[in-house]
Design a protein around this motif. Structure first.
Motif, mmCIF file in Angstrom:
data_model
loop_
_atom_site.group_PDB
_atom_site.id
_atom_site.type_symbol
_atom_site.label_atom_id
_atom_site.label_comp_id
_atom_site.label_asym_id
_atom_site.label_seq_id
_atom_site.Cartn_x
_atom_site.Cartn_y
_atom_site.Cartn_z
ATOM 1 N N LEU A 37 0.879 -1.418 -0.039
ATOM 2 C CA LEU A 37 -0.130 0.059 0.215
ATOM 3 C C LEU A 37 0.763 1.299 -0.017
ATOM 4 O O LEU A 37 0.415 2.182 -0.606
ATOM 5 C CB LEU A 37 -0.982 0.046 1.166
ATOM 6 N N LYS A 38 1.899 1.174 0.820
ATOM 7 C CA LYS A 38 2.889 2.230 0.461
ATOM 8 C C LYS A 38 3.334 2.515 -0.789
ATOM 9 O O LYS A 38 3.560 3.683 -1.157
ATOM 10 C CB LYS A 38 4.026 2.158 1.600
ATOM 11 N N GLU A 39 3.512 1.539 -1.467
ATOM 12 C CA GLU A 39 4.058 1.610 -2.893
ATOM 13 C C GLU A 39 3.042 2.092 -3.867
ATOM 14 O O GLU A 39 3.134 3.077 -4.648
ATOM 15 C CB GLU A 39 4.369 -0.053 -3.291
ATOM 16 N N MET A 40 1.800 1.772 -3.478
ATOM 17 C CA MET A 40 0.525 2.292 -4.458
ATOM 18 C C MET A 40 0.382 3.903 -3.939
ATOM 19 O O MET A 40 0.247 4.576 -4.866
ATOM 20 C CB MET A 40 -0.522 1.496 -3.930
ATOM 21 N N GLU A 41 0.498 4.250 -2.813
ATOM 22 C CA GLU A 41 0.372 5.626 -2.400
ATOM 23 C C GLU A 41 1.561 6.434 -3.144
ATOM 24 O O GLU A 41 1.282 7.604 -3.630
ATOM 25 C CB GLU A 41 0.659 5.785 -0.990
ATOM 26 N N ASP A 42 2.701 5.708 -2.947
ATOM 27 C CA ASP A 42 3.661 6.598 -3.823
ATOM 28 C C ASP A 42 3.545 6.633 -5.674
ATOM 29 O O ASP A 42 3.742 7.689 -6.201
ATOM 30 C CB ASP A 42 5.211 5.977 -3.420
ATOM 31 N N ALA A 43 3.080 5.579 -5.926
ATOM 32 C CA ALA A 43 2.687 5.615 -7.384
ATOM 33 C C ALA A 43 1.464 6.656 -7.799
ATOM 34 O O ALA A 43 1.543 7.214 -8.862
ATOM 35 C CB ALA A 43 2.231 4.130 -7.839
#
Length: 157
Positions: A37-43
């Motif tokens: 989810l952190k990766e998705m927020e950054d994306a």
């Protein structure tokens, strides 16, 4: 009876350790979800900088409900319209202080702040910071943002 006692002890030990093993498994699952989810927020913020509205649309559920920084209740189509019609140009956007809470195998929230830098429609430089909370749900093997609340933080003096 002699066979029953060791069998009982083994069964009880197995039952006693099962929650520990399950907790470790859940912890590992939780860590993977947090990272995802952190990766998705950054994306998401990268997509905003690149004006990649399709990427944002792929992360947001069709039944999305949220509040924009002005306090207006919006759905997915309004969120994407606001992004498409954004008159400002972002040069950068970075998430900070992301805190993920996993509530189950397919439900989590992510709270954080985002600082955006860029130029407004008149060419004037700006830097603004938002605090936000996103609610994510995994459906059919895909994580989607189902709800969001965003507010702009006052400028630091």
């Amino acid at each position: 009876m002699k066979l029953f006692t060791p069998l009982l002890v083994i069964t009880l030990l197995g039952l006693a350790t099962a929650p520990c093993a399950h907790a470790q498994e859940n912890s590992a699952d939780s860590s993977a979800v947090q990272a995802k989810l952190k990766e998705m927020e950054d994306a998401w913020v990268k997509a905003l900088v690149n004006k990649d509205h399709a990427a944002v649309g792929n992360m947001v559920a069709d039944d999305f409900a949220g509040f924009n920084p002005e306090g207006k209740h919006i759905g997915k189509s309004q969120l994407l319209d606001e992004a498409k019609n954004e008159p400002n140009t972002l040069s950068s956007a970075a998430n900070e202080n992301m805190d993920v809470h996993v509530y189950g195998p397919n439900l989590a929230t992510v709270c954080g702040t985002t600082t955006e830098k860029g130029k407004d429609k008149d060419g004037k430089q700006f830097s603004r910071t938002y605090a936000w909370v996103d609610t994510w749900m995994e459906r059919n093997g895909k994580w989607e943002c189902i709800a969001e609340g965003v507010m702009q933080l006052p400028k630091k003096k």
